[in-house]
Design an enzyme around this catalytic site. Structure first.
Site, PDB file in Angstrom:
ATOM      1  N   ASP A 195       1.476  -3.562  -5.420  1.00  0.00           N
ATOM      2  CA  ASP A 195       1.634  -4.303  -4.170  1.00  0.00           C
ATOM      3  C   ASP A 195       0.375  -4.245  -3.307  1.00  0.00           C
ATOM      4  O   ASP A 195       0.373  -4.688  -2.163  1.00  0.00           O
ATOM      5  CB  ASP A 195       2.819  -3.745  -3.378  1.00  0.00           C
ATOM      6  CG  ASP A 195       3.479  -4.811  -2.499  1.00  0.00           C
ATOM      7  OD1 ASP A 195       3.120  -5.996  -2.637  1.00  0.00           O
ATOM      8  OD2 ASP A 195       4.334  -4.461  -1.682  1.00  0.00           O
ATOM      9  N   HIS A 239      -0.864   9.346   2.332  1.00  0.00           N
ATOM     10  CA  HIS A 239      -0.986   8.822   3.701  1.00  0.00           C
ATOM     11  C   HIS A 239      -1.846   7.556   3.760  1.00  0.00           C
ATOM     12  O   HIS A 239      -1.481   6.554   4.383  1.00  0.00           O
ATOM     13  CB  HIS A 239      -1.571   9.902   4.597  1.00  0.00           C
ATOM     14  CG  HIS A 239      -1.532   9.593   6.054  1.00  0.00           C
ATOM     15  ND1 HIS A 239      -2.556   8.942   6.708  1.00  0.00           N
ATOM     16  CD2 HIS A 239      -0.587   9.849   6.993  1.00  0.00           C
ATOM     17  CE1 HIS A 239      -2.244   8.819   7.988  1.00  0.00           C
ATOM     18  NE2 HIS A 239      -1.063   9.362   8.197  1.00  0.00           N
ATOM     19  N   ASN A 243       3.556 -11.072  -2.599  1.00  0.00           N
ATOM     20  CA  ASN A 243       3.648 -11.334  -4.033  1.00  0.00           C
ATOM     21  C   ASN A 243       5.064 -11.213  -4.588  1.00  0.00           C
ATOM     22  O   ASN A 243       5.257 -10.918  -5.763  1.00  0.00           O
ATOM     23  CB  ASN A 243       2.730 -10.379  -4.797  1.00  0.00           C
ATOM     24  CG  ASN A 243       3.044  -8.918  -4.486  1.00  0.00           C
ATOM     25  OD1 ASN A 243       3.979  -8.611  -3.735  1.00  0.00           O
ATOM     26  ND2 ASN A 243       2.249  -8.028  -5.051  1.00  0.00           N
ATOM     27  N   ASN A 252       0.170  12.669  17.905  1.00  0.00           N
ATOM     28  CA  ASN A 252       1.602  12.951  17.872  1.00  0.00           C
ATOM     29  C   ASN A 252       1.921  14.264  18.578  1.00  0.00           C
ATOM     30  O   ASN A 252       2.644  15.116  18.062  1.00  0.00           O
ATOM     31  CB  ASN A 252       2.088  12.982  16.424  1.00  0.00           C
ATOM     32  CG  ASN A 252       1.920  11.642  15.748  1.00  0.00           C
ATOM     33  OD1 ASN A 252       2.592  10.673  16.076  1.00  0.00           O
ATOM     34  ND2 ASN A 252       0.994  11.582  14.807  1.00  0.00           N
ATOM     35  N   ILE A 278       7.202  -8.965  -4.399  1.00  0.00           N
ATOM     36  CA  ILE A 278       7.720  -7.618  -4.664  1.00  0.00           C
ATOM     37  C   ILE A 278       7.442  -6.739  -3.453  1.00  0.00           C
ATOM     38  O   ILE A 278       6.513  -6.993  -2.676  1.00  0.00           O
ATOM     39  CB  ILE A 278       7.092  -6.975  -5.918  1.00  0.00           C
ATOM     40  CG1 ILE A 278       5.586  -6.754  -5.705  1.00  0.00           C
ATOM     41  CG2 ILE A 278       7.353  -7.804  -7.149  1.00  0.00           C
ATOM     42  CD1 ILE A 278       4.953  -5.901  -6.794  1.00  0.00           C
ATOM     43  N   ALA A 308      -9.306   8.785  19.107  1.00  0.00           N
ATOM     44  CA  ALA A 308      -8.734   7.708  19.928  1.00  0.00           C
ATOM     45  C   ALA A 308      -9.171   7.823  21.389  1.00  0.00           C
ATOM     46  O   ALA A 308      -9.223   6.831  22.107  1.00  0.00           O
ATOM     47  CB  ALA A 308      -7.214   7.737  19.827  1.00  0.00           C
ATOM     48  N   ASP A 349      -9.299   7.867   5.347  1.00  0.00           N
ATOM     49  CA  ASP A 349      -8.028   8.575   5.215  1.00  0.00           C
ATOM     50  C   ASP A 349      -8.047   9.385   3.912  1.00  0.00           C
ATOM     51  O   ASP A 349      -9.100   9.918   3.535  1.00  0.00           O
ATOM     52  CB  ASP A 349      -6.881   7.545   5.217  1.00  0.00           C
ATOM     53  CG  ASP A 349      -5.608   8.072   5.844  1.00  0.00           C
ATOM     54  OD1 ASP A 349      -4.993   8.959   5.233  1.00  0.00           O
ATOM     55  OD2 ASP A 349      -5.232   7.602   6.932  1.00  0.00           O
ATOM     56  N   SER A 381       0.116   7.306  13.366  1.00  0.00           N
ATOM     57  CA  SER A 381      -0.643   6.924  12.170  1.00  0.00           C
ATOM     58  C   SER A 381      -0.171   5.590  11.620  1.00  0.00           C
ATOM     59  O   SER A 381      -0.940   4.851  11.005  1.00  0.00           O
ATOM     60  CB  SER A 381      -0.495   7.988  11.077  1.00  0.00           C
ATOM     61  OG  SER A 381      -1.225   9.137  11.380  1.00  0.00           O
TER      62      SER A 381
END
Length: 643
Positions: free
Chosen positions: A135, A164, A177, A255, A179, A270, A126, A326
């Protein structure tokens, strides 16, 4: 390094709030960027002759990406060493606009409840990932952008400058964690593969480079939340190779949107059969309007208004809400990591099947073009003690005896896999034999209940053979068990250095000798009816006995031509006569007609399950036989359990 050509398509991300630079805005040059696959090895001499510049190499499939003069593209295409030439093309990833998805995936019912995807290696190809996000715990990564065009493209390594990739990473593995938000598999090992730049732009070759990196670094799952409308054979070949190597591949369906639900607009990658195509659903488990649909959709997953991690440097908050397939694909990737942790001996294909088996049927009954097989779900099966039990015994000569001592009460048969490849299907015998050389052999025995594999009761085990030592064989190679069967039964003999030379071509004399030993004929030398085979010839006894039994006739000039290499058609004739094959089921090959000598024998060996020919529907009757190929045919004719 030549300047990159921007006259072709690029991979880019469509975020409705951010502008995207297109190829039309790039300066046009007289060069073209092409993805080339070669028939065999990479032809560096040809590339040098064409004055091309190599951008990427994909040694897994003997392919490269190059820049070269547009005037020389046709010359490249016409070269006999080239299999395919395809211009670099565009891929786009759509995302738009909050977290509810875990409930829809039924994560509260996961069994066992402590699954976290621990240790599962996931490559997110990506825009990179934010390695500083509090995080996220990122294991590693790489930047594969083309620095010959933009020298500073990888100045920040695989740090995400677009957003992205970080959003995708959080869906999969945001930390538990206290948060922010928690991902589906918070202890998975996340690798950011930066193939898209700070504007969300890359190209086919950068994605290919990311796939190649994943293969070389033993990744378990690849997530591709990106799309392209064009089929690139190089990408297909590389993804097929990754799948063959045991990597599970998950991709966004696209999409393109739908109105009737009958559209067929799933995009690549895909759309490839080696990839799990994922459509996107909303909080009410309905397909979202922007999702692509089509027969290739395999699973659906939440993709509407998904909150996940985002680079602090971009929005200042560290989180963002996005919508699209996505976002749906990483939900399946995260679930797959939980499955892999729970079933560590399962192959990628078995994990894929397990995901399908557990999917929640939505929409029309059965598989449909909107939801595929259904909404992806956690696995709720309990890990009870296996009812499937086996005992293995090893002999010093490479023979493995597997005894099935128990199966689940409702299982009447089983499938046996060796290194993930099916070797016995719907078998009922209590005892089976297999063959190998020194080294380990991984097996999986899967019970079958009412035609369905019981993966939850599959017994996995490894045999570590101490002998025989065969330096030029590998137990994982598809023909090894067949060749070792002949070796163990003294039908195919090795050489003084211990090798068996599997790639060496077989002569007619050698073929008759091995066939004679398989049939139990005497190898005592004797005079023959053929003027070019003396009594001193090593194969004279086998040749004369085969002649006496009507297995061979020789040539009209009275010769046998013992040193001539045997063809596949000749092999078929020998086996059909030696084993008295008589049933012709009507199987045909597109290169075998009544004009081919031995066409009836070819059809007989195919009907007997000794060969299925090649994937392109051919038999190649005049191709020469290597020792490995001959071993497969002869062992299958001599031992039905090796078919």
């Amino acid at each position: 390094m030549k300047k990159n050509v921007w006259s072709n398509f690029l991979f880019f991300l469509l975020l409705f709030l951010l502008p995207v630079t297109t190829f039309a805005e790039q300066e046009s040059t007289g060069f073209s960027r092409e993805n080339i696959m070669f028939e065999n090895e990479i032809d560096y001499d040809l590339l040098h002759e064409l004055d091309s510049s190599i951008i990427y190499e994909y040694k897994s499939i003997n392919a490269v990406t190059i820049d070269l003069s547009k005037e020389k593209v046709n010359q490249l295409k016409n070269s006999p060493s080239v299999k395919s030439v395809y211009e670099d093309q565009a891929v786009q990833v759509s995302s738009q606009k909050t977290p509810w998805s875990h409930k829809n995936l039924n994560l509260v019912s996961i069994s066992p409840s402590k699954l976290t995807g621990n240790g599962i290696r996931i490559a997110i190809i990506d825009s990179g990932v934010d390695t500083t996000h509090p995080d996220l715990n990122i294991t590693g990564g790489v930047c594969v952008l083309d620095i010959s065009v933009k020298p500073d493209a990888c100045k920040n390594s695989y740090q995400d400058e677009f957003g992205h990739g970080t959003h995708v990473a959080g869906i999969i593995g945001a930390q538990d964690n206290q948060i922010g938000y928690v991902g589906i598999a918070p202890k998975a090992k996340i690798y950011g593969v930066k193939a898209l730049d700070e504007k969300g732009i890359g190209n086919t070759s950068s994605i290919l480079a990311g796939i190649e990196w994943s293969i070389q670094h033993n990744i378990d799952i690849i997530n591709l939340s990106l799309t392209t409308p064009e089929e690139d054979p190089t990408m297909k070949a590389l993804l097929d190779k990754a799948y063959e190597k045991g990597i599970l591949i998950v991709a966004a369906a696209g999409n393109e949107g739908h109105k009737t639900g009958k559209e067929q607009n799933v995009l690549y990658p895909a759309k490839f059969s080696s990839v799990i195509a994922v459509s996107a659903t909303n909080k009410n488990n309905r397909i979202i309007p922007s999702s692509s649909v089509g027969k290739e959709v395999e699973l659906s997953a939440p993709g509407d208004a998904i909150v996940s991690t985002y680079p602090l440097s971009i929005n200042g908050t560290g989180y963002e809400t996005l919508t699209g397939t996505s976002m749906a694909a990483p939900h399946v990737t995260g679930l797959a990591a939980l499955y892999m942790e729970k079933y560590p001996k399962y192959t990628n294909k078995q994990i894929r099947q397990k995901l399908q088996d557990n999917a929640k049927d939505l929409g029309a009954i059965g598989r449909d073009s909107l939801y595929g097989i259904g909404l992806a779900q956690v696995d709720q099966s309990s890990l009870n003690e296996l009812a499937t039990k086996v005992i293995t015994n090893q002999s010093v000569n490479g023979r493995v005896t597997i005894t099935i001592t128990s199966l689940p009460a409702d299982a009447k048969s089983y499938n046996l896999y060796r290194f993930g490849s099916l070797i016995l299907e719907n078998e009922t015998s209590d005892t089976i034999e297999d063959y190998g050389k020194q080294g380990k052999i991984d097996y999986q025995l899967v019970p079958i209940t009412e035609g369905v594999e019981r993966l939850d009761q599959a017994a996995t085990f490894t045999v570590d053979l101490q002998t025989p030592v065969i330096p030029d064989l590998n137990n994982e190679v598809w023909y090894t068990r067949n060749l070792m069967y002949l070796h163990e039964n003294k039908i195919m003999q090795g050489y003084s250095n211990g090798q068996v030379k599997p790639t060496q071509l077989v002569t007619r004399a050698e073929a008759i000798s091995m066939l004679g030993r398989a049939l139990g004929h005497s190898g005592a030398k004797k005079a023959t009816v053929f003027k070019d085979v003396s009594a001193q010839n090593f194969a004279s006894g086998y040749i004369q006995q085969a002649y006496d039994k009507g297995i061979l006739q020789g040539f009209p000039d009275g010769t046998f031509r013992p040193d001539q290499q045997v063809t596949r058609a000749e092999m078929a004739i020998l086996l059909s006569k030696a084993y008295k094959l008589s049933t012709d089921s009507g199987l045909t090959f597109k290169d075998v007609s009544s004009n081919v000598t031995g066409y009836q024998a070819i059809n007989l060996v195919a009907s007997a399950g000794i060969t299925r020919g090649y994937e392109d529907g051919t038999f190649r009757p005049y191709a020469k036989m290597s020792r490995s190929n001959y071993a497969v045919f002869l062992s299958k004719a001599n031992n039905p359990h090796l078919k």
